[in-house]
Write a protein that holds these residues in place. Structure first.
Motif, short mmCIF file in Angstrom:
data_model
loop_
_atom_site.label_atom_id
_atom_site.label_comp_id
_atom_site.label_asym_id
_atom_site.label_seq_id
_atom_site.Cartn_x
_atom_site.Cartn_y
_atom_site.Cartn_z
N UNK A 82 0.79 -1.22 0.00
CA UNK A 82 0.00 0.00 0.00
C UNK A 82 0.82 1.26 0.00
N UNK A 83 2.13 1.14 -0.08
CA UNK A 83 3.02 2.30 -0.10
C UNK A 83 3.94 2.19 -1.31
N UNK A 84 4.41 3.29 -1.84
CA UNK A 84 5.35 3.22 -2.96
C UNK A 84 6.66 2.56 -2.55
N UNK A 85 7.37 2.03 -3.54
CA UNK A 85 8.62 1.34 -3.27
C UNK A 85 9.67 2.28 -2.68
N UNK A 86 9.57 3.56 -2.99
CA UNK A 86 10.53 4.53 -2.46
C UNK A 86 10.45 4.68 -0.95
N UNK A 87 9.38 4.20 -0.33
CA UNK A 87 9.24 4.27 1.13
C UNK A 87 10.00 3.14 1.83
N UNK A 88 10.60 2.24 1.09
CA UNK A 88 11.37 1.16 1.71
C UNK A 88 12.58 1.73 2.42
N UNK A 89 12.97 1.10 3.51
CA UNK A 89 14.09 1.62 4.29
C UNK A 89 14.76 0.49 5.07
N UNK A 90 15.89 0.84 5.67
CA UNK A 90 16.68 -0.09 6.48
C UNK A 90 16.63 0.35 7.93
N UNK A 91 16.36 -0.57 8.84
CA UNK A 91 16.29 -0.29 10.26
C UNK A 91 17.39 -1.04 10.99
N UNK A 92 18.01 -0.38 11.92
CA UNK A 92 19.02 -1.06 12.73
C UNK A 92 18.36 -1.98 13.74
N UNK A 93 18.94 -3.14 13.93
CA UNK A 93 18.38 -4.11 14.88
C UNK A 93 17.51 -5.13 14.18
N UNK A 134 11.17 -0.95 21.43
CA UNK A 134 10.07 -0.02 21.24
C UNK A 134 9.12 -0.55 20.19
N UNK A 135 7.84 -0.14 20.24
CA UNK A 135 6.91 -0.55 19.18
C UNK A 135 7.16 0.26 17.91
N UNK A 136 6.88 -0.35 16.76
CA UNK A 136 7.03 0.31 15.47
C UNK A 136 5.83 -0.05 14.62
N UNK A 161 10.32 -3.52 17.75
CA UNK A 161 11.63 -3.19 17.20
C UNK A 161 12.66 -3.29 18.33
N UNK A 162 13.64 -4.18 18.14
CA UNK A 162 14.65 -4.44 19.16
C UNK A 162 16.01 -4.13 18.57
N UNK A 163 16.81 -3.37 19.31
CA UNK A 163 18.17 -3.06 18.88
C UNK A 163 19.18 -4.03 19.45
N UNK A 164 20.05 -4.55 18.59
CA UNK A 164 21.07 -5.53 18.99
C UNK A 164 22.43 -4.90 18.80
#
Length: 679
Positions: free
Chosen positions: A220-231, A363-365, A374-377
């Motif tokens: 439901x979102x454009x491909x440009x909204x893809x991103x990388x999250x740490x953890x 934290x929740x995401x 969302x958990x940071x390692x």
């Protein structure tokens, strides 16, 4: 027999050409999409070769077997489904054009072979021998020297640019021109954020094995909204959330914190209210004690594979602990692997610090319409964990981006691995068997006998010599090196153990006092490096450089050998290789563009210039290892197909067997019925 029919070469060609007509529309950077519709009204739009082939409803058993070979190759390398079909169809057409055998004019004299089975089997043997005896040598001696390495750049910016060119060429064929740049930049950033340079193969293998847990699809979102999250994003919402600042401690639970009052297959009988209240008090005390034990270890996050009771959640919230329930075992396994913690399976181990992991945050995401954890390692063992959020406007496009990204990880892993020559005719314990023809030539060998041990070596002279192959009459020129080389008949693998034993003494000297242990180590080292066919990171310019190079040198090699089988096999594979760039350049709209690119490329090779074909669009790079694996897989598949004598339709046989069993049951009943009546 009913349900059994021969497998002529013409049937194989028809099946391959039918699949070729389907995939040729989406080959290359300018290929189109394939639109599938189902009876349920569901639509599928994709240009991924493996997805297209697996979506077809195939009735022919050869077609299903062929698609299975393509799928197995794609699982191993991550790419090459469409090229697999094109190359296989071209090889089958070439064999049919020569009468069923690569050797023109060959016939089985004095035998009736209406379907060409004998000739087809002979073709299979010739192509498999060509792979082991010719292809490896041509690729190593002539094609590999033209390649450059992704890891040879001294500047980090140049290394990143080279990796981006490789990934962009891959995504251009899988996702089209629109999203290839975005996905390539994202994959390159993902590679560097994981610190894959420290341990390329090990880290990429771990990412490949746990890719389903390392990405989250959002529709439901454009491909440009893809991103990388740490953890790491855990695909469950927080059942109990108690915000905590800074790094915290976490524990992985495979069991419930509330103890069971009875074991399995047992019954609890409560006869009075006093026993009931006593039972409740004991359970509450045990839960409070378990939570207190975790609190003493400073645990603020509980990751549970099972659902915890309300009593456990109450005491956890009272102690300020966040709880995530019903997590998949794969996600918990990945978390334990990344954090180096052991899961808690026994409540008696609550006092052990080995079951406590450190997390930087929890934290929740919210991703799309769902909320996750969302958990940071922290960084550990030479990598820094990150995860992906891949978006798409529709479910089909999202799945296409996810599949392309996962295969890109496989491609990068294959690029980082060296390609070793395949070996055959090795002893049971890995001993080296030298060719018998070489053992009978004392003029070119140096033999040293020690008790019952004999070591045979080839001495390279100042004058270039010729090594002759005992299988297909191949001749390869060798250059003088003035050093002693051990000649292995076929290949060496990293797990090969060379053992030299003598009856006289445990430590023996050879020649000028060199010990056998030292000589064995040097032999291992020489064999290991000489066995490397393609170095890690070897790439060539996209646009047909590998095919043009291999085509050119295979034709050049035919003039050096006098074996008709070898010459015919080289010509067959060389002509089939051109079918791939010919199909790619056919989308340019100009009929003579392929010929122009090919002639320009050959002239550059002959003049000693770098092998760089004239591309249709932006520049890119292709992996030499992936191209080599593709050709080897096609030759192996072709050898199996040509070795098929007959096609057995199991459906007809199953129906016949079922009817026969029913008749046998009726006969048994007719015999037993009178006896039952008598009793």
């Amino acid at each position: 027999m009913k349900g059994v029919q021969p497998a002529p070469l013409g049937a194989l060609v028809q099946v391959a050409e039918a699949l070729e007509d389907v995939v040729r529309r989406c080959v290359g950077p300018r290929g189109g999409q394939v639109f599938f519709t189902k009876d349920t009204g569901e639509a599928l739009i994709t240009r991924e070769g493996r997805r297209i082939l697996t979506a077809l409803q195939l009735d022919h058993p050869v077609a299903r077997a062929l698609v299975g070979c393509v799928s197995a190759h794609c699982v191993a390398t991550g790419d090459g489904a469409k090229s697999f079909i094109l190359l296989l169809a071209a090889l089958l057409r070439g064999i049919r054009a020569t009468g069923g055998s690569p050797v023109a004019g060959w016939r089985s004299s004095g035998q009736t072979d209406p379907c060409g089975r004998l000739e087809a089997r002979r073709s299979a043997c010739q192509l498999l021998s060509f792979q082991t005896q010719v292809l490896d040598a041509v690729v190593k001696e002539h094609v590999a020297p033209h390649a450059t390495s992704l890891f040879s750049h001294t500047s980090p910016a140049e290394a990143r640019r080279a990796l981006r060119l490789l990934l962009e060429a891959f995504f251009r064929g899988r996702a089209g021109q629109v999203h290839c740049g975005l996905l390539a930049e994202m994959a390159c950033d993902f590679y560097h954020r994981w610190n894959c340079e420290r341990d390329r193969v090990g880290t990429l293998r771990m990412i490949r094995d746990h890719f389903p847990e390392l990405h989250t699809s959002v529709t439901g979102f454009p491909t440009s909204k893809s991103r990388i999250l740490q953890g790491l994003v855990l695909h469950r919402d927080l059942t109990v959330y108690c915000p905590a600042e800074g790094p915290t401690k976490a524990a992985v639970l495979h069991t419930a914190l509330q103890p069971l009052l009875t074991e399995a297959d047992s019954t609890l009988i409560i006869s009075s209210s006093h026993q009931f209240h006593g039972w409740g008090t004991w359970v509450a005390g045990q839960v409070e004690q378990n939570v207190a034990s975790l609190e003493n270890l400073q645990v603020k996050l509980l990751l549970s594979a099972v659902k915890q009771t309300d009593l456990v959640l109450y005491h956890a919230k009272k102690a300020g602990m966040s709880v995530v329930e019903c997590l998949d075992m794969e996600e918990l396994s990945l978390f334990c692997r990344l954090s180096g913690v052991l899961p808690l399976t026994d409540l008696a181990d609550l006092v052990d610090n080995a079951h406590v992991a450190s997390v930087t945050f929890c934290q929740p995401v919210v991703l799309g319409s769902r909320r996750y954890t969302h958990v940071g390692i922290p960084e550990g063992r030479d990598f820094l964990p990150h995860c992906l959020v891949l978006c798409g406007p529709a479910e089909g496009l999202t799945n296409q981006c996810v599949s392309a990204f996962g295969d890109a990880i496989r491609v990068m892993q294959r690029v980082c691995e060296p390609v070793r020559c395949q070996h055959r005719h090795m002893g049971k314990r890995g001993n080296i068997n030298l060719p018998s023809s070489l053992e009978k030539s004392p003029s070119s060998q140096n033999e040293t006998e020690m008790g019952t041990m004999k070591i045979t070596a080839i001495i390279s002279q100042d004058i270039p010599g010729v090594l002759k192959d005992s299988y297909m009459g191949l001749e390869w020129p060798t250059h003088a090196t003035k050093r002693e080389n051990i000649l292995v008949e076929n290949r060496y693998t990293p797990d090969l153990n060379i053992s030299i034993q003598g009856h006289d003494s445990a430590e023996t000297t050879v020649g000028g006092g060199q010990k056998t242990s030292d000589m064995t180590a040097s032999v291992k080292e020489n064999l290991f490096y000489s066995n490397t066919l393609i170095e890690p990171g070897a790439v060539l310019p996209a646009g047909g450089a590998f095919e043009f190079l291999l085509h050119h040198y295979l034709l050049k090699y035919t003039s050096r050998t006098h074996c008709p089988d070898t010459q015919a096999a080289c010509r067959l594979v060389a002509e089939a290789l051109l079918s791939l760039p010919r199909q790619v350049y056919a989308h340019s709209g100009t009929g003579g563009h392929f010929l122009k690119v090919y002639t320009s490329f050959v002239s550059r090779i002959q003049s000693g210039e770098p092998a760089r074909p004239v591309s249709l669009g932006p520049e890119g790079l292709e992996s030499v290892a992936c191209k080599y694996d593709l050709l080897v897989s096609v030759l192996q598949c072709l050898g199996r197909l040509l070795s098929v004598d007959a096609i057995i339709h199991t459906t007809a046989l199953r129906v016949a067997d079922q009817a026969r069993e029913e008749d046998e049951d009726e006969d048994d009943l007719s015999v037993r019925a009178p006896r039952l009546c008598q009793h």
